[in-house]
Design an enzyme around this catalytic site. Structure first.
Site, PDB file in Angstrom:
ATOM      1  N   GLU A 137       0.875  -1.316  -0.052  1.00 23.03           N
ATOM      2  CA  GLU A 137      -0.132  -0.095   0.044  1.00 23.03           C
ATOM      3  C   GLU A 137       0.928   1.150  -0.089  1.00 23.03           C
ATOM      4  OE1 GLU A 137      -2.531   1.819   3.534  1.00 23.03           O
ATOM      5  OE2 GLU A 137      -3.642   0.238   2.691  1.00 23.03           O
ATOM      6  N   HIS A 196      13.908  23.065  -7.115  1.00 17.41           N
ATOM      7  CA  HIS A 196      12.796  23.489  -7.391  1.00 17.41           C
ATOM      8  C   HIS A 196      11.572  23.887  -6.291  1.00 17.41           C
ATOM      9  CE1 HIS A 196      13.442  21.303 -11.481  1.00 17.41           C
ATOM     10  NE2 HIS A 196      14.261  22.327 -11.350  1.00 17.41           N
ATOM     11  N   LYS A 214       4.946  17.515  -1.546  1.00 14.37           N
ATOM     12  CA  LYS A 214       5.294  16.745  -2.440  1.00 14.37           C
ATOM     13  C   LYS A 214       5.429  15.241  -1.745  1.00 14.37           C
ATOM     14  CE  LYS A 214       7.283  19.624  -6.223  1.00 14.37           C
ATOM     15  NZ  LYS A 214       8.331  19.819  -6.505  1.00 14.37           N
ATOM     16  N   TYR A 269       4.985  11.378  -8.168  1.00 13.52           N
ATOM     17  CA  TYR A 269       4.795  12.192  -6.981  1.00 13.52           C
ATOM     18  C   TYR A 269       3.323  12.851  -7.056  1.00 13.52           C
ATOM     19  CZ  TYR A 269       6.772  15.969  -9.916  1.00 13.52           C
ATOM     20  OH  TYR A 269       7.001  16.575 -11.148  1.00 13.52           O
ATOM     21  N   ASP A 293      17.942  24.849 -14.686  1.00 11.93           N
ATOM     22  CA  ASP A 293      18.838  24.583 -13.455  1.00 11.93           C
ATOM     23  C   ASP A 293      20.073  24.779 -13.517  1.00 11.93           C
ATOM     24  OD1 ASP A 293      16.430  23.305 -12.315  1.00 11.93           O
ATOM     25  OD2 ASP A 293      16.901  21.571 -13.067  1.00 11.93           O
TER      26      ASP A 293
END
Length: 185
Positions: A28, A61, A70, A130, A169
């Site tokens: 899970e 970020h 997240k 995510y 980046d």
């Protein structure tokens, strides 16, 4: 699911229970009531999935508007995943947490709103998924330099090599010049 503290109290590592036999496995990966009670009382509104090759570094970020918490995990390969506290007035401002997340270990990292996030791919490739607490808002996205010496992240980049970075980046801001986020959400 086991909840594991990190050196920054708001960032949590989640270790699922895996049940397996010769047929495969079951685990899970998310349960809303448990997450709200044990980790953070948030709602997730968007799921994302990316694939990257070895040596790619994405991050660091965050968004100054529509800030995102997240819950991140890897479903193929392995990454070194990093969260950096960018909350104004936080006792852990500028500190980082790094964890190896892989399909094999099944671990997830909770990166709350107020943290910059990034990862480095350590295997031939990695698929990264995510859940986000707010929608992507490119107009307010900030990229902090992955190698800012004031943060001092111990990225596992092999000696003599440079990670592959996006233009965004490569042009990341030093932490000292990056906008700070509020301490409370």
């Amino acid at each position: 699911m086991e909840l594991i503290d990190t050196k920054i109290p708001d960032v949590k590592l989640l270790q699922p229970r895996v049940f397996g036999d010769e047929r495969g496995f079951f685990m899970e990966t998310f349960r809303d009531a448990w997450f709200r009670e044990q980790v953070a009382n948030v709602s997730f509104v968007q799921d994302n999935h990316s694939k990257s090759a070895r040596g790619i570094l994405r991050g660091l970020h965050y968004q100054t508007e529509h800030t995102q918490g997240k819950l991140v995990r890897v479903v193929q390969g392995e990454v070194f995943d990093v969260a950096v506290d960018v909350r104004e007035g936080s006792p852990t401002f500028g500190q980082w947490v790094g964890e190896y997340l892989s399909a094999e270990n099944g671990r997830q990292l909770w990166v709350p709103a107020g943290f910059a996030h990034g990862f480095y791919v350590t295997t031939e490739s990695a698929e990264f998924v995510y859940k986000c607490t707010d929608y992507y808002h490119p107009q307010s996205e900030i990229s902090v330099k992955w190698d800012d010496p004031t943060i001092g992240i111990g990225w596992p980049v092999p000696a003599g090599q440079q990670p592959q970075l996006s233009v965004k980046d490569l042009d990341g801001l030093p932490l000292a010049q990056a906008p700070r986020l509020p301490l409370q959400y």
